[in-house]
Design an enzyme around this catalytic site. Structure first.
Site, mmCIF file in Angstrom:
data_model
loop_
_atom_site.group_PDB
_atom_site.id
_atom_site.type_symbol
_atom_site.label_atom_id
_atom_site.label_comp_id
_atom_site.label_asym_id
_atom_site.label_seq_id
_atom_site.Cartn_x
_atom_site.Cartn_y
_atom_site.Cartn_z
ATOM 1 C CB THR A 59 -0.802 0.075 1.305
ATOM 2 O OG1 THR A 59 -0.179 -0.155 2.399
ATOM 3 C CG2 THR A 59 -1.836 -1.116 1.255
ATOM 4 C CG ASP A 88 -2.077 -1.740 16.350
ATOM 5 O OD1 ASP A 88 -1.078 -2.165 15.684
ATOM 6 O OD2 ASP A 88 -3.240 -1.418 15.723
#
Lengths: 562, 267
Positions: free
Chosen positions: A176, A314
């Site tokens: 991406t 995260d």
């Protein structure tokens, strides 16, 4: 020379110049000295140092109030449009969802060609059909795809030249980011940190697409760093995966940087897998949440620094590595400055990775101190208690900016934002979500709307109670706050600065605004009506400076009123 | 609750005893003789959940929550639900391969069911009296003078938030606290605004939307107003609710009022 022969010579010169403009290749040397041609924007972050800074000076704090819309280009596929366009000698190249490439006239917005990559029936991506842009080298533009391919496209015709598979899409791999062209190679990394991938950075021959080198961000057990994926303890009280490294994450989804003198390329590495249940992967889990410095010719690791060892929050470290030559304690230092998703600002020495500075730029309670080598002392919260910053971080993937002109580092920050983390055991299954957690947003006021994971709609009902945004200007050598521009809503917009000392940025509210880069004073704003989720860029055509940003489905380009 | 809970919660479906007579608790009258009510659940939520449970869950799970093998709500024994989020997920998605189907509950109902399941043991059904919806409506329209500021189904003022669907999105406990301690439950978007323009005009109102540069609101005369912050001399967000506390009502009246508010599910 007669008047006639002079005219003939002039005409010949004009033809040569025009033909040069049409056929000038973007050589590796041009890329290495991108700042010497500020009319162009030759790579994702503007130059190899990833400053997202332009030497253009036509737009200034004094005249920014005269900015007006020059042209718009409308895409047709809904969803966050995160790309940064390139501009080469009056031609703009950009990606649009899902994997189209568009070439258009940078002065008018009129399209030359569109290349549409045929999408497979299904792709596995965590967060939508994102693509952040292109690389250009020679007469070729390069795009990564959602099904983890790298495509070379003729910059003049829009015809594909070659197509290389980077990884298996069914395993959750994707590309991406905007590729980075370095010398004769195209460097990319793979996304898929929520699907248990084994991440890597890889370089491909720009002419053939053949893989030249590959660096795994998750080392195998017999490789340096492999011992940071520790064996499971005997009779572990909770689920522990003895082969956690095989799906340890470490995705690469934002473009790296390059120092041509050191010949090192730098990449921020994403979260460990599973994201939130660190109990099942004992050890520091290198090189997740790290920056890695790689030899640009071989891909060999030169050094690394891990921002968040054994991460359970995260806290991807995929932020753009910003390279800056600074003065630190009276001596010149080749530095790397970094505002991390984990809420800390860092200064590293970029030749060796030596830790120089670490300090929070937003509220942080997952750690409290650093040791002399920069290792954080972690302070986990009790179950049910909030951790600052929250899951989306103090900042995230959106580009910061460094202005050599002001010496300031600028970052889009989320303040007043926390999450209550809860890890749960998860077994790896190919292509399935591998998050391993049930997290709750921290809501300080009972009954207040929770969030903010995705975009808000046009109504901001979260107000001042939960998560507000800000542009922070930090001293690049110390992280000291110099000024702060508060926003009511959070922001996913990148930041652009210019030698005219103007800062451009946007936000979820849909405003695109110009600030004085020295003071943070608002110079100009316009409401574009939809979230701005890309990094603004600037270029010049025909002696006029343009600034481009994207709001919703609209690429909007501004210039000074004539 | 729009779906009949005809299958088991959290376990393998077995034939369950017939539903017990529904209890109709008074949210303010929960007795806790064994001090086993967990303090992080509002009594009003537990009582509301008990009513929902009795009406729709007992078919499979039984009045005491032990109708399914391996599951004993009263004893605190769940098959797989560790957290409240687990409970919500199982109720929302069902359990594949069992008779536990998915249920669509609004947030008020979900808060009630979860609160009751977590407190089944300490909740004394016999001590509670039902809140009465009709009496609650009378309090709302009469003694409470609620319609002077609030609006329900097109009737009443727009100055305070419209309550037409408040029974779907606010839990019973939150409603009870809103009545007795209004500021504690005031959602941030409803915090009163006081703005003074540069020419001295004072505007009081309730926010509808806000961004860095502007705010949109209902003013005291129910007009839609959009203000540019840079045009203001003063812009204050108040954290004290203008709503009076209804501690002046009797417990029974409060219970009636909550019962009425919980019945407001929107259209």
């Amino acid at each position: 020379m007669t008047r006639r022969s002079a005219a003939a010579w002039f005409a010949l010169l004009l033809i040569v110049l025009v033909s040069y403009r049409l056929h000038a290749q973007v050589t590796a040397n041009r890329l290495a000295s991108a700042s010497s041609e500020p009319r162009n924007w030759l790579m994702y972050s503007g130059g190899y140092f990833s400053n997202r800074y332009s030497p253009l000076t036509q737009i200034t704090p004094a005249n920014a109030k005269h900015l007006e819309l020059a042209w718009m280009y409308q895409a047709s596929v809904a969803g966050g449009w995160q790309t940064t366009p390139l501009v080469v000698d009056g031609i703009m190249y950009l990606t649009q969802r899902p994997n189209d490439v568009v070439a258009l006239d940078a002065k008018t917005g009129r399209v030359f060609w569109i290349y549409r990559y045929p999408q497979p029936a299904s792709t596995i991506v965590c967060c939508g059909a994102n693509n952040r842009g292109l690389a250009i080298l020679g007469d070729t533009v390069y795009m990564g795809t959602l099904d983890a391919h790298l495509i070379a496209i003729d910059a003049r015709s829009g015809r594909p030249l070659w197509n290389t598979q980077v990884a298996e899409a069914k395993g959750g791999y994707s590309v991406t980011l905007a590729p980075l062209a370095v010398k004769d190679k195209i460097v990319v990394g793979v996304g898929g940190g929520e699907y248990g991938i084994r991440g890597f950075v890889a370089a491909y021959d720009a002419r053939t697409g053949r893989e030249a080198w590959r660096f795994y961000t998750i080392p195998a057990p017999n490789e340096p760093g492999g011992d940071t994926w520790q064996p499971c303890p005997p009779n572990a009280a909770t689920f522990c995966d003895p082969e956690a490294w095989k799906h340890g994450g470490g995705s690469i989804w934002v473009t790296g940087s390059y120092d041509p003198v050191l010949n090192q390329t730098y990449w921020g590495v994403g979260n460990a897998g599973p994201d939130w249940n660190n109990d099942q992967r004992p050890g520091d889990n290198l090189y997740t949440d790290s920056v890695v410095a790689l030899d640009a010719d071989t891909g060999r690791l030169k050094w690394h620094y891990q921002f968040t060892p054994h991460d359970r929050y995260d806290y991807d470290s995929v932020q753009v590595p910003v390279l800056a030559d600074i003065t630190w304690r009276g001596a010149p230092v080749k530095a790397m400055v970094w505002a991390n998703r984990n809420g800390n600002f860092y200064v590293l020495e970029r030749e060796t990775g030596k830790f120089l500075v670490g300090r929070p730029f937003v509220k942080v309670n997952w750690m409290d101190t650093f040791d002399e080598r920069g290792r954080p002392h972690q302070t986990s919260q009790a179950p049910g208690q909030p951790t600052w910053p929250g899951n989306q971080g103090g900042t995230n993937w959106y580009s910061p900016s460094y202005s050599p002109h002001t010496g300031l580092f600028y970052v889009s920050a989320w303040e007043n934002y926390a999450t209550i983390f809860g890890g749960t055991a998860v077994e790896y299954r190919e292509g399935r979500n591998f998050g391993g957690g049930v997290n709750r947003p921290y809501v300080p006021v009972p009954g207040a709307p929770a969030g903010p994971a995705g975009r808000r709609g046009p109504i901001n009902n979260w107000t001042e109670a939960v998560a507000t945004g800000a542009v922070l200007a930090l001293d690049a050598t110390s992280g000291e706050l110099k000024w702060r521009f508060p926003m009511t809503d959070v922001t996913d917009s990148g930041i652009l600065t210019t030698a005219g000392d103007v800062l451009f940025t946007g936000g979820r509210e849909g405003y695109f605004q110009a600030l004085d880069a020295r003071t943070g004073a608002l110079l100009w704003k316009t409401n574009l009506g939809a979230q701005i989720a890309n990094g603004p860029m600037t270029y010049e055509v025909g002696g006029k400076q343009y600034v481009a940003t994207i709001s919703g489905l609209s690429l909007c380009v501004f210039a000074l009123r004539e | 609750m729009t779906t009949i809970l005809a299958s088991a919660l959290l376990g393998v479906a077995l034939q369950a005893p017939a539903a017990a007579q529904p209890a109709t608790p008074n949210p303010q009258s929960i007795r806790n003789p064994q001090s086993e009510i967990r303090s992080d659940y509002a009594p009003a939520d537990i009582a509301y959940g008990a009513r929902l449970y009795d009406a729709q869950c007992t078919t499979c799970h039984g009045a005491n929550g032990d109708g399914i093998a391996g599951v004993d709500f009263k004893g605190g024994r769940f098959k797989s639900a560790v957290t409240d989020q687990d409970l919500q997920r199982i109720i929302t998605t069902g359990v594949q391969g069992t008779a536990m189907q998915a249920f669509r509950l609004d947030p008020s109902e979900m808060a009630g069911i979860v609160a009751f399941l977590r407190n089944m043991n300490g909740f004394d059904r016999g001590s509670v009296k039902p809140g009465d919806l009709a009496r609650g409506r009378s309090v709302f329209q009469g003694k409470g003078e609620c319609a002077r500021c609030h609006r329900v189904d097109g009737q009443g003022s727009r100055v305070a938030p419209d309550l037409s669907d408040v029974g779907s999105n606010r839990s019973a406990g939150a409603l009870m606290r809103s009545l007795t301690e209004p500021s504690s439950q005031m959602m941030p978007i409803n915090r009163p605004i006081r703005a003074v323009t540069k020419d001295g005009t004072v505007i009081n109102g309730r926010r509808l939307n806000e961004d860095t540069y502007s705010v949109q609101l209902f003013d005291e005369r129910e007009r839609l107003v959009s203000l540019t912050k840079s045009d203001l001399r003063e812009y204050t967000i108040l954290t004290v609710s203008p709503m009076p506390s209804y501690k002046t009502l009797t417990e029974a009246e409060l219970a009636d009022l909550v019962a009425y508010l919980l019945s407001l599910k929107g259209r």
